[in-house]
Scaffold this motif. Sequence first.
Motif, PDB file in Angstrom:
ATOM      1  N   ILE A  81       1.468  -9.928  -3.425  1.00 34.37           N
ATOM      2  CA  ILE A  81       0.868 -10.709  -3.896  1.00 34.37           C
ATOM      3  C   ILE A  81       0.932 -11.964  -4.984  1.00 34.37           C
ATOM      4  O   ILE A  81       0.345 -11.063  -6.350  1.00 34.37           O
ATOM      5  CB  ILE A  81      -0.916 -10.812  -2.624  1.00 34.37           C
TER       6      ILE A  81
ATOM      7  N   LYS B 250      -0.264 -13.332  -8.301  1.00 26.07           N
ATOM      8  CA  LYS B 250      -1.704 -14.398  -8.289  1.00 26.07           C
ATOM      9  C   LYS B 250      -2.029 -15.891  -8.698  1.00 26.07           C
ATOM     10  O   LYS B 250      -1.138 -15.313  -9.808  1.00 26.07           O
ATOM     11  CB  LYS B 250      -1.755 -13.285  -9.871  1.00 26.07           C
TER      12      LYS B 250
ATOM     13  N   GLU C 156      -9.890 -20.915  -1.224  1.00 30.67           N
ATOM     14  CA  GLU C 156      -8.252 -20.391  -0.835  1.00 30.67           C
ATOM     15  C   GLU C 156      -8.054 -18.392  -1.910  1.00 30.67           C
ATOM     16  O   GLU C 156      -7.823 -18.104  -2.499  1.00 30.67           O
ATOM     17  CB  GLU C 156      -7.588 -20.407  -0.337  1.00 30.67           C
ATOM     18  N   GLU C 157      -7.862 -20.165  -3.192  1.00 31.62           N
ATOM     19  CA  GLU C 157      -7.125 -18.777  -4.562  1.00 31.62           C
ATOM     20  C   GLU C 157      -8.339 -18.465  -4.677  1.00 31.62           C
ATOM     21  O   GLU C 157      -8.042 -16.832  -4.920  1.00 31.62           O
ATOM     22  CB  GLU C 157      -6.847 -19.834  -5.696  1.00 31.62           C
TER      23      GLU C 157
ATOM     24  N   GLU D 186     -10.560 -16.907  -2.871  1.00 31.13           N
ATOM     25  CA  GLU D 186     -10.570 -14.893  -1.971  1.00 31.13           C
ATOM     26  C   GLU D 186      -9.841 -14.047  -2.608  1.00 31.13           C
ATOM     27  O   GLU D 186      -9.748 -13.254  -2.694  1.00 31.13           O
ATOM     28  CB  GLU D 186     -10.392 -16.210  -0.805  1.00 31.13           C
ATOM     29  N   ILE D 187      -8.435 -15.028  -2.708  1.00 29.83           N
ATOM     30  CA  ILE D 187      -7.328 -14.101  -2.914  1.00 29.83           C
ATOM     31  C   ILE D 187      -7.632 -13.528  -4.571  1.00 29.83           C
ATOM     32  O   ILE D 187      -7.338 -12.384  -4.255  1.00 29.83           O
ATOM     33  CB  ILE D 187      -5.464 -14.682  -3.128  1.00 29.83           C
TER      34      ILE D 187
END
Lengths: 434, 270, 656
Positions: free
Chosen positions: A7, A9, A74-75, A77-78
């Motif tokens: 994933i 960053k 969304e970012e 969340e990641i």
Amino acid sequence: MTEPKKIKKPRGKARVVTGKCVACGARCQSACPVDGVEMSEAGEPLILVEKCIGCVKCVKACPAGALEMFYTPEELEILAALANKGEEELDEEELARRRLVDSYRGVWVFIEQNSGEAARVSWELTGVGRELANSLGVELTAIIIGEKIGHLADEAFSYGADCACLIDDRVFSQYRTEPFLDAMCYLIGKYKPEVVLMGATGMGRDLAGAVATRVKTGLTADCTGLGIDEKRNLMQTRPAFGGNIMATIMCDRFRPQMATVRPHVMPMPERRPGATGKVVTESYTISESSIFTRVLEVITDKSGKDKVDVAGAEFIVSGGRGMMAKENFGMLEELADLLGGVVGGSRSAVDAGWLPQDRQVGQTGKTVRPKIYIACGISGAIQHLVGMQDSDVIIAINRDREAPIFEVATYGIVGDLFEVVPALTNRLRELKEA
Amino acid sequence: MIVVACIKQVPDTTQVQIDPVTNTLVREGIPFIINPYDTHALEETLRLKDSHGFKAVALSMGPPNAEAALRKALALGVDRSILLSDRVFGGADTLSTSNVISAAIRRLMDEDEIGIVFCGKQTIDGDTAQVGPGIAVRLGFSQLTLVDRIERIDTGARTITVRRKLEGRYEIVEARLPAMITVVRELNRPRYPTVPMRLASAKAEVERWSNEELKLDVNSVGLKGSPTWVSRIFSPQRAQGEILGDGMNDPVAAALMLVDRLVEGDLLAV
Amino acid sequence: MQQTLFAGILVASLATFVFSCYRRLALVSVGAGEYRFDHPMTRLKEVLVYALGQKRVMKRPFGINHGVIFWAFLVLTLANAEFLISGVFPNLNFTLLPPPLHGTLSLLFELSSLATMAAVSLAFLRRIFNPPYEEARTFEAFFILSMIAGLMAAYFGVHAAEIAMGEASPSFSAPVSSLLATLLGHTPLAGQLPVIKAVSWWVHAVLLLSFMNFLPYSKHMHILTAIPNVFLRSLGKVNSQPREEFAEGRTFGASTVDRLSWKDLLDSFSCTECGRCQNSCPAAATGKQLNPRMLIHAIKESLLGNGSSLPSSADAVAASSAASLIGKGEGTVSEAALWSCTSCGSCMESCPVFIEHLPKVVKLRRHLVEMEARFPEELLNLFENMEQRSNPWGMAPSERSKWSSQLDLEPFEAGKTEYLLFVGCSGAFDARNKQVTVALTKVLDAAGVSYGILGKDEKCCGESVRRLGNEYLFETMANENVNQFRSRGVTKVITQCPHCFNTLKNDYRQYGLELEVIHHTEFIKGLIGRGSLKVKGGEDLGRVVFHDSCYLGRHNEVYEPPREVIREVTGAAVHELPRNKENGFCCGAGGGRMWLEEHEGTAINRSRVKEALDQKPATICVSCPFCMTMFEDGIKEFTGVTTQVKDIAEVVAQNL
């Protein structure tokens, strides 16, 4: 073959925090590797979002916290997911920095002297240098360069130095940039101190700027606060923008860290007579014939006392209409003498013939910026205020509480100057004689 | 022979204010001016042009809008104005600034001999007084700071004699040319531009040198070439004016309070 | 024989006269162009009132004396025309007219000549014992007066001899000549009557022709130029200054005669050297180098000295070859003189022939500032401050609204607020004048006036820099203001400062901005008049004197409103100062003098304050922030004075 994709960053984008930019001089633009920052006429950044790669360099470069990173939901969340794993690695740059920093040790104070007499600021620096050395757990060394200056070593010890490094040679009898620069650079090259402090005097600023340039390190002028952070770096706090803001300056990637401090900013340390320390005598000589600068003459202010320079004075006692008569200026003269300053005046005092024209402070006279400005019997018409409002400390003595001079005064005494001024003079004389 | 005036366009710091609510700098509408000390450097350059026939060049490193300051220098009478401007120069501290400026002066030296480089004693936004000495060291010029009078210039013997204004004394110093001189305000009274010169300067060319011309290592200029950086900016504690005691009824006590304040603040030289 | 000889002399004299006039007046054409022929009917009316009517001449002592000589000259022009014509054609004379008309004319001539004799004698004595100014006792003045007296005497000589010889009969239409004829008959000269007649006739002829030919070379040139000069006068008050075109290659301001306008040059030929301007000039009165009469004289000298070598109507492009008007010696004005002008306009107000001194001073100042950057030291700071911070002291612009921080004031917004209150630099920054501003807002609030301020966005109007000759900077400042007013939709402005008032009202018009500008004294008067503002009235302020601001009064003729406001508040008329209204004496701060030191002579403000204090007032009322500063400063020079200085707005505010 499809490996489970790591994933990535999310890097986000930089954005401007409104109202925080100080137009420092395009640090963010300079830091940006992709030309993603445009500067406005006012010197504020404009982030070109389509170019931004989220490297955070501009955010790090900004001294005012006027840039920040922002992420889409969304970012975020990641990021939150990644934060749970938790990992932090040291980069190459940081390692190199640590290696350099480790090779420098010790705090130095340059002892400014004139014909064997040390400038007071040198001992003030010794005081603050002592504290820094204690925080760092290193020695405090006094650097004394001149001719017949051996006795200053003991004095340096009495103010807290552990060690005194002396260069005693004819060529250093009077300060000149070239030989002192050479000598200082020689010593720095040889002993590698991590902190070098000098007085922000005419001589100190002349030398510090030259030394820092030659040894290619950072120099912070006119510090009002010095401290050590958790990484052994010197935190140098100083006023900027004409004193409107304070800035903390770091020099963490280079050594030595150099700073100058204005006289009277740091407290004078307590003197401990009889204290001793290590004396290192260096023999560093330069042939006189290789120096092209000569001091032909030194003129002390005493010889030119008649020609009073109000514009350049550090202490000014000024009188206005409230002085009532020319004879009363003797009283101000006395106070000025005690302070080591000069007498100035408002336009009305000059108009009345109580003072010569060249002593006039104000719009149509001189603009002054002394350490202390004492306004006696001056109401503070705007034409006077604009000539003295930038003084470090303004003291107003006036009978009229409503006088505009009190609006700019640091300290005000509402009262009869004919009572206050003599009381002030007496008290100062007592102090001086004590 | 060329005489160079190094000038800087600075925000007029007397107009900088702190917003009492947000505690941030209110910069709206703050004009940029030529650093006041630099106006004296510029004036001395022009005087030497007038008296010795030297060629006067104004030099400034800064963002593109610093061109205004250089245009003003043209209006005052310099022969050339050069703006050192490049993205990679941005965010410079004094060390990397002196690197860029001395590189530019070196480039001028290819054209003609440099006699004197004048700088203001310090700027009002930075107050460091370090760029001048930086230039002198990098170029190997004689360094004469805080000059308030030029006694004489001997172009034959290549020497200059100046008076330096130091704390409580003056020094008369002779040095070899070329020299870097930082000037104090007492040196001269700057001139005012005439209208024909202003009109002409509006059209005159301000040369623009970027790093393509100066060819400096990008790691030695701008933010990258700066050892120091600002880690934090905050508002100073502002001392509010204080009325001491009851001067009307007890002047002596008020005077004593005042002396105490001055002693506490270590403001006295006595 | 005699006729032929005289005809020859007459033709030669007339030719010389015409040539002299042409040579002199042609010099005027070296000046720059300026249009002065609009509204011809109005101009003719002005000529009737001020030239033929001698309205301004009569305003000062001995003005009536000049009036008598002037009107007599008009009448005698007829007599002299007859004299010259009949000298060549003896039969062509007034006896051809019907006897009643001839008799009336004769009586008019006799009386005019007698009156002239009397007026000239008085003028002669005045010049000896009480001249208008010390240097007025010139040879030329006495010479001309003697010449006129001689002419009159010769006139009587001719006619008395004629009557005595019986060529004409004594009559009531020639009372003086008849009386003289009788007297002549009783003297030993009775036998020499033809000789007396001939001598008198020739004396008259020679004096008349000499006088005519002397005119163009003397200050009496004004006999020829004064009337045209009145015709060509500025129809409005000279309260603005001409704009300049800032294009490359041009020169700015004037340092030589060919850079002045042709009207400036005609002014110099119209000066009668009466000295009224210098007697009312505050600079001259306090020992400064400036003397408005000498300024005009210097222009004339310079024009005569090198005007003939100059091309006509040169455009201000190429450098001028003429000698500089600024300097030392004949035909020049010193720099110190130029800088000491307060632009109060009293010279122009007192000039009987409408010479415009002030624009000339400003043009010369413009040259010094714009072309040479040469000006008193103090102005460098002023100009830089104005340019960088738009206020004279160099205060931070953000401090401009500080005075109102404790007040609840509206920002100006077109549609929401009716008036803009233009505070001005003094009203916004100067401690004393800030009190006036606050008082004014109190008054406006009490009357429920809808007004707003510009706050930090207000800029200096540029008045001082314009009067100081820095037109380039003024242009920038004016444009900034005009643009701001336009973009914000400002149409009605209340000003507290007469200098802002004049600039917004009269200077900005040149930039196409027509505003309704009202000074607060006028505005307050209107409020009281309409009943919107109630003042308590009857407040005993003791004796109140009012000092006229030059820019409110003389330059804009607002004399009564402040006086009426004071009357409303106190219930009593103001106590007038000796020099008031159009004769008011400047406080010393106008023309940019506010920002200059007064190195020469004595202080103007001190002189004016003394004049006011001599009236033993309890309150000195002013209507201008500059006057306020000058009075507050000046009054401190006098010990033991309890007199207060107050602005009209303050007086009203404390009586709400």
